[in-house]
Scaffold this motif. Structure first.
Motif: not given
Length: 462
Positions: A284, A294, A340, A352, A356
């Motif tokens: 990251e 992610s 995404e 994820y 969310d």
């Protein structure tokens, strides 16, 4: 005392960096070689040199005999008595040989031996000096172009900067000072051959070590580095002290430290990130300045799936894939970057997405609770208003009932005085129910009809 030889040795030691003992050894070997050239043997000769005075002696060991057959190895008794008065036949005496007795060829050979030894020691000294600088950064002066290569003087020796080790588009001018990374030092008969580079990643690392005191002291470590020379470099740093900011120390006040390195590299961009033992966090950080949603890393396969927001996809990949390529090189992971939307379409984002959605539900419940609280407060205020309104409505309803009761009474049958009294009484005593009010009205009507005299008296005067 041989003052001329001593002065020459001191000068060579100072200029060439060759020790006096080495030079004395070279002179000793040259004298032995000269003796061999003159007498064709060296097994019976020794050379001694005083290092303080540089006085030397060539001693040949000879056997004392009555009749000399080999003057190189034998000496007569009479000659031996001059050297040693107690010499007897069969004894060995050391006879000093004068170097002036050597012929011209022997002298030239001895000279060549000395020069050869000096060159060898000089080459060896230079090799040892620059071999210690291998994998270090040195400053040199540009001499000239040799084809596409560049000759750079490092002080005592010239180095070669090959075209493949130069940054694309970089040009040098004669007498320009540049910093180069020493790749390799080779020992050749013509002297050490030094290869340098301007594109090696270690060049950036060494420049940071020179510029940042914390790195030199070991407080900050450079864990990994990835570079595309002339364009961009990513460097991961780690602080061994919790109170020291690794990235901030490398950047410096107002970017002074990193800007000095950028100027040395002709404007090459440098990204400094924090090293993390957690591979996912490291990946990251390596993809910065892009934001990451992610990271799914597989340490065994050295592969990672990175999901970024749709608007950050191009930034994460970089121009011509440079940012992703440098991040992969820095972390030693094969990185697959998806947006995404792509992750949701491929079903890679379910876990994820659930997290969310839970977060969104929590936010929605919070808002709903707040709005419900406001609605309840409004409802309470509304009830108060409705209560006041209902009280007003009931009062007006009672007034209307009273008016209807008055309208139902026949004015001709009703005594005006009694009616007024009853009306006044009605205003004072309002009946609580409709039945009571109806009964009261009937009683009033009966009283009005039962007394006609009263009716006449109650008529108003004309």
């Amino acid at each position: 005392m041989n003052s001329e030889l001593l002065e020459a040795l001191n000068t060579l030691e100072k200029e060439k960096g060759i020790s006096k003992d080495t030079l004395l050894e070279a002179i000793q070997q040259s004298l032995l070689q000269a003796y061999k050239n003159q007498y064709d043997r060296t097994d019976n000769v020794t050379v001694t040199i005083d290092p303080e005075t540089c006085d030397y002696h060539i001693l040949s060991a000879k056997t004392v005999v009555e009749h000399v057959e080999d003057p190189v190895t034998e000496i007569g008794q009479q000659e031996a008595f001059k050297i040693n008065s107690g010499a007897q036949i069969g004894d060995t005496v050391n006879v000093e040989i004068q170097s002036k007795s050597f012929g011209r060829i022997a002298t030239m050979n001895a000279k060549n031996v000395i020069l050869q030894k000096i060159r060898e020691e000089e080459r060896k000294s230079l090799y040892n000096e620059y071999y210690e600088k291998e994998h270090e950064v040195v400053t040199g002066v540009v001499q000239r172009y040799i084809g596409r290569d560049v000759s750079i003087n490092l002080g005592k020796v010239d180095a070669i900067l090959k075209a493949k080790e130069m940054v694309k588009g970089e040009k040098f001018k004669p007498t320009e000072r540049v910093k180069v990374y020493v790749l390799e030092v080779r020992d050749t008969p013509r002297g050490p051959k030094i290869l340098v580079s301007r594109t090696h990643p270690e060049l950036v690392k060494r420049l940071f070590e020179e510029e940042v005191a914390e790195i030199r002291d070991g407080v900050i470590e450079i864990k990994a580095i990835a570079r595309e020379a002339g364009s961009r470099t990513k460097i991961a740093v780690y602080s061994n002290e919790p109170n020291v900011d690794a990235v901030g120390a490398c950047v410096g006040v107002n970017g002074s430290r990193v800007n000095a390195i950028v100027d040395e590299l002709d404007g090459e961009k440098i990204d400094i990130i924090n090293w993390d033992e957690n591979q996912a966090y490291l990946i990251e950080n390596a993809l910065s300045p892009a934001k990451v949603i992610s990271v799914l890393a597989d340490p065994d396969e050295k592969q990672a799936l990175v999901i970024v927001p749709d608007y950050q996809l191009s930034l994460a990949i970089g121009k011509e894939g440079q940012n992703a390529r440098l991040a992969a090189h820095l972390t030693q992971f094969k990185i697959d970057i998806k947006s995404e939307t792509q992750a949701r379409e491929e079903g890679l984002f379910d876990e994820y997405a659930e997290d969310d959605e839970d977060d969104e539900d929590e936010d929605y419940d919070y808002d709903e609770e707040e709005s419900g609280r406001e609605e309840s407060e409004e409802a309470e205020s509304g009830e108060e208003d409705s209560t006041e309104t209902s009280d007003a409505d009931s009062a007006s309803a009672d007034a209307e009932d009273m008016k209807d009761d008055e309208d139902t009474t026949d004015p001709e049958e009703m005594d005006p005085e009694a009616g007024s009294e009853d009306s006044s009484d009605g205003e004072k005593d309002t009946p609580e129910t409709e039945e009571d009010s109806a009964a009261a009205n009937e009683n009033d009507a009966d009283e009005a009809g039962a007394d006609p005299d009263t009716e006449e008296d109650s008529k108003p005067e004309a």
